[in-house]
Design a protein around this motif. Structure first.
Motif, PDB file in Angstrom:
ATOM      1  N   VAL A  15     -18.676 -19.276  84.849  1.00 33.62           N
ATOM      2  CA  VAL A  15     -20.118 -19.527  84.839  1.00 33.62           C
ATOM      3  C   VAL A  15     -20.831 -18.544  85.760  1.00 33.62           C
ATOM      4  O   VAL A  15     -21.895 -18.014  85.413  1.00 33.62           O
ATOM      5  N   ALA A  16     -20.260 -18.281  86.923  1.00 30.01           N
ATOM      6  CA  ALA A  16     -20.875 -17.325  87.848  1.00 30.01           C
ATOM      7  C   ALA A  16     -20.928 -15.931  87.236  1.00 30.01           C
ATOM      8  O   ALA A  16     -21.948 -15.224  87.349  1.00 30.01           O
ATOM      9  N   PHE A  17     -19.844 -15.510  86.584  1.00 33.01           N
ATOM     10  CA  PHE A  17     -19.842 -14.208  85.907  1.00 33.01           C
ATOM     11  C   PHE A  17     -20.899 -14.166  84.807  1.00 33.01           C
ATOM     12  O   PHE A  17     -21.603 -13.167  84.642  1.00 33.01           O
ATOM     13  N   GLY A  18     -20.999 -15.255  84.036  1.00 31.57           N
ATOM     14  CA  GLY A  18     -21.992 -15.294  82.972  1.00 31.57           C
ATOM     15  C   GLY A  18     -23.408 -15.218  83.502  1.00 31.57           C
ATOM     16  O   GLY A  18     -24.254 -14.489  82.953  1.00 31.57           O
ATOM     17  N   LEU A  19     -23.690 -15.966  84.575  1.00 33.28           N
ATOM     18  CA  LEU A  19     -25.020 -15.911  85.180  1.00 33.28           C
ATOM     19  C   LEU A  19     -25.331 -14.511  85.706  1.00 33.28           C
ATOM     20  O   LEU A  19     -26.456 -14.006  85.563  1.00 33.28           O
ATOM     21  N   ALA A  20     -24.330 -13.872  86.309  1.00 32.22           N
ATOM     22  CA  ALA A  20     -24.542 -12.517  86.822  1.00 32.22           C
ATOM     23  C   ALA A  20     -24.796 -11.525  85.694  1.00 32.22           C
ATOM     24  O   ALA A  20     -25.637 -10.617  85.820  1.00 32.22           O
ATOM     25  N   GLU A  21     -24.102 -11.692  84.567  1.00 31.96           N
ATOM     26  CA  GLU A  21     -24.271 -10.774  83.445  1.00 31.96           C
ATOM     27  C   GLU A  21     -25.656 -10.901  82.827  1.00 31.96           C
ATOM     28  O   GLU A  21     -26.316  -9.890  82.550  1.00 31.96           O
ATOM     29  N   VAL A  22     -26.114 -12.125  82.588  1.00 27.47           N
ATOM     30  CA  VAL A  22     -27.447 -12.273  81.987  1.00 27.47           C
ATOM     31  C   VAL A  22     -28.524 -11.834  82.968  1.00 27.47           C
ATOM     32  O   VAL A  22     -29.566 -11.298  82.559  1.00 27.47           O
ATOM     33  N   ALA A  23     -28.298 -12.034  84.270  1.00 18.75           N
ATOM     34  CA  ALA A  23     -29.265 -11.550  85.263  1.00 18.75           C
ATOM     35  C   ALA A  23     -29.323 -10.031  85.250  1.00 18.75           C
ATOM     36  O   ALA A  23     -30.407  -9.436  85.373  1.00 18.75           O
ATOM     37  N   ARG A  24     -28.161  -9.383  85.083  1.00 19.71           N
ATOM     38  CA  ARG A  24     -28.138  -7.921  85.013  1.00 19.71           C
ATOM     39  C   ARG A  24     -28.883  -7.416  83.784  1.00 19.71           C
ATOM     40  O   ARG A  24     -29.649  -6.448  83.863  1.00 19.71           O
ATOM     41  N   GLU A  25     -28.684  -8.092  82.640  1.00 17.67           N
ATOM     42  CA  GLU A  25     -29.370  -7.677  81.424  1.00 17.67           C
ATOM     43  C   GLU A  25     -30.884  -7.850  81.557  1.00 17.67           C
ATOM     44  O   GLU A  25     -31.657  -6.980  81.147  1.00 17.67           O
ATOM     45  N   ARG A  26     -31.297  -8.968  82.117  1.00 20.81           N
ATOM     46  CA  ARG A  26     -32.732  -9.183  82.286  1.00 20.81           C
ATOM     47  C   ARG A  26     -33.336  -8.168  83.257  1.00 20.81           C
ATOM     48  O   ARG A  26     -34.462  -7.703  83.052  1.00 20.81           O
ATOM     49  N   ALA A  27     -32.598  -7.834  84.303  1.00 21.02           N
ATOM     50  CA  ALA A  27     -33.092  -6.830  85.245  1.00 21.02           C
ATOM     51  C   ALA A  27     -33.207  -5.465  84.568  1.00 21.02           C
ATOM     52  O   ALA A  27     -34.155  -4.707  84.834  1.00 21.02           O
ATOM     53  N   SER A  28     -32.257  -5.144  83.689  1.00 23.66           N
ATOM     54  CA  SER A  28     -32.313  -3.869  82.969  1.00 23.66           C
ATOM     55  C   SER A  28     -33.528  -3.819  82.055  1.00 23.66           C
ATOM     56  O   SER A  28     -34.224  -2.798  81.975  1.00 23.66           O
ATOM     57  N   ILE A  29     -33.784  -4.916  81.351  1.00 19.64           N
ATOM     58  CA  ILE A  29     -34.950  -4.968  80.471  1.00 19.64           C
ATOM     59  C   ILE A  29     -36.236  -4.822  81.272  1.00 19.64           C
ATOM     60  O   ILE A  29     -37.139  -4.057  80.902  1.00 19.64           O
ATOM     61  N   ALA A  30     -36.318  -5.541  82.400  1.00 15.00           N
ATOM     62  CA  ALA A  30     -37.520  -5.456  83.232  1.00 15.00           C
ATOM     63  C   ALA A  30     -37.711  -4.043  83.776  1.00 15.00           C
ATOM     64  O   ALA A  30     -38.847  -3.546  83.843  1.00 15.00           O
ATOM     65  N   ARG A  31     -36.619  -3.383  84.135  1.00 16.42           N
ATOM     66  CA  ARG A  31     -36.730  -2.031  84.670  1.00 16.42           C
ATOM     67  C   ARG A  31     -37.197  -1.052  83.597  1.00 16.42           C
ATOM     68  O   ARG A  31     -38.036  -0.176  83.853  1.00 16.42           O
ATOM     69  N   VAL A  32     -36.678  -1.193  82.376  1.00 17.89           N
ATOM     70  CA  VAL A  32     -37.106  -0.320  81.285  1.00 17.89           C
ATOM     71  C   VAL A  32     -38.595  -0.514  81.004  1.00 17.89           C
ATOM     72  O   VAL A  32     -39.343   0.451  80.821  1.00 17.89           O
ATOM     73  N   LEU A  33     -39.049  -1.760  80.981  1.00 23.73           N
ATOM     74  CA  LEU A  33     -40.461  -2.019  80.716  1.00 23.73           C
ATOM     75  C   LEU A  33     -41.345  -1.484  81.840  1.00 23.73           C
ATOM     76  O   LEU A  33     -42.465  -1.024  81.607  1.00 23.73           O
ATOM     77  N   GLN A  34     -40.830  -1.540  83.067  1.00 25.35           N
ATOM     78  CA  GLN A  34     -41.595  -1.007  84.187  1.00 25.35           C
ATOM     79  C   GLN A  34     -41.706   0.520  84.094  1.00 25.35           C
ATOM     80  O   GLN A  34     -42.782   1.090  84.302  1.00 25.35           O
TER      81      GLN A  34
END
Length: 415
Positions: A15-34
């Motif tokens: 679960v911790a790995f999964g939470l970290a992975e989706v957080a990484r993906e969301r951060a990547s999306i936010a960075r691209v949009l920025q």
């Protein structure tokens, strides 16, 4: 208890790995949009006409992870979650972004679905395989059977307690992750139900073998063979059969043929290429004929014709993938662990169906983006920052991308 603790720790780590992975993906999306805002300002300062704007207009599309994605990552470890597209030939842009190393992606991600599908059954085998044979080998089975209601008073409580503890070891970490991700209660209950159903299936299977088996070692070997069949050999064999029964072109082939069609257009008569495009878009048939060696309208016309050239191949690819997915669903009825895994991925929106839906949204957005530029290209309209601001924007909150509130009308006879 040691086995239950180990399973709970593994589920928590997953679960911790999964939470970290989706957080990484969301951060990547936010960075691209920025960064997209910075890139657009640079483009506005550089480009002077519609063709230059369109050629350099990379617009982001994204497939944000769902609230349940942390528990079952599915296809997200290989499929791109961010795709920046521009109004050039699309097929190459979609499939050239598959950059994941297939050998590294083969084992998959360590998520809660992996623990439930592959590891929890082994714990149940360890806990239950010798429930009757162990008593027989210790010389106590005859005495226990002589007791009134021995099955319900002695053996069934052991089965229930151990099965419930296995379920709890999986569901408590899931509940924590679901709370952190604010998963809708209905979906969380359905996913928890899939985990509980999987535990029940393996409990019944292990108890059946343990009840009618002979020696503990034989029971363990039999159950290990069943686990190997249901989780590894069976799914792999079904995948080979489905792929052989339903041939489908590869994405790399689509990208290659699309690129060949686009590059080959440079050597074809320019006006003939433009005329082929105008058959598809007769609303621009009054455009001026080609007189110069280069014009942006001709360039974007043969870019689209490159997609048209592989449209049948692209449709075959998507239809083949969809048919394979339906046949794989049939295999889930024959192998319940596969069926439960598919349910988890569907609830988490990380399966093949979700990825194809994202590709469809990208295609719709790309069609809007390129047709947005056509009036400026074919009518030689001036194009500036104000016009650029009218372009379509991808928005995942709607069923498809947003359309501009105003601006050039869109053609209605797109192929």
């Amino acid at each position: 208890m040691a086995a239950i603790v180990v399973l709970a720790v593994l589920a928590s780590v997953a679960v911790a790995f999964g939470l970290a992975e989706v957080a990484r993906e969301r951060a990547s999306i936010a960075r691209v949009l920025q960064l997209q805002t910075i890139e657009e300002q640079a483009l506005i300062g550089y480009a002077e006409d519609a063709g230059t704007f369109a050629y350099n207009d990379f617009r982001p599309t994204w497939n944000a992870p769902s609230a349940l994605a942390f528990a079952a990552l599915g296809q997200r470890d290989t499929a791109p979650s961010i795709l920046r597209v521009r109004p050039l030939a699309l097929e190459g842009q979609i499939y050239e972004n598959e950059q994941t190393n297939p050998e590294l992606a083969l084992p998959g991600r360590f998520d809660l679905a992996f623990v439930a599908i592959y590891l929890a059954p082994l714990v149940l085998v360890v806990l239950l395989h010798d429930l009757w044979s162990g008593e027989r080998e210790a010389g106590r089975l005859g005495a226990l059977r002589a007791l009134p209601g021995s099955g319900s008073r002695v053996f069934m409580p052991r089965v229930l307690v151990r099965a419930v503890l296995v379920g709890v070891a999986l569901l408590i970490p899931f509940a924590v992750g679901a709370t952190l991700e604010a998963v809708p209660p209905a979906k969380a209950l359905l996913f928890a139900g899939a985990i509980a159903g999987l535990v029940m299936f393996w409990t019944l299977l292990v108890v059946l073998v343990a009840r009618f088996g002979s020696r503990s070692t034989v029971n363990a070997a039999t159950l290990a063979g069943l686990w190997f069949t249901f989780t590894l050999v069976g799914p792999a064999a079904a995948n080979l059969i489905v792929n052989a029964a339903v041939p489908a072109p590869e994405g790399a082939r689509l990208a290659r043929e699309n690129r060949d069609a686009v590059h080959g257009a440079w050597d074809l008569p320019r006006q003939a290429t433009l005329d082929r495009f105008l058959v598809l878009y007769p609303e621009w048939s009054d455009t001026e004929p080609m007189t110069a060696p280069f014009h942006w309208k001709w360039y974007f016309a043969f870019q689209h014709l490159g997609d048209v050239a592989v449209s049948d191949l692209s449709a075959s690819y998507r239809q083949g993938v969809e048919r394979r997915e339906r046949l794989a669903g049939t295999a889930g009825w024959l192998m319940p662990p596969v069926g439960f895994q598919r349910i988890m991925h569907r609830l988490a929106e990380t399966d093949v169906e979700a990825q194809l839906a994202y590709q469809n949204r990208v295609r719709e957005f790309h069609a809007q983006l390129r047709t947005f530029y056509y009036p400026y290209l074919f009518e030689d309209r001036p194009f500036g920052a104000d016009d650029y601001a009218l372009g379509p924007r991808f928005d995942v909150r709607s069923s498809g991308p947003l359309k501009p509130d105003s601006g050039p009308s869109q053609p209605h006879n797109q192929p």
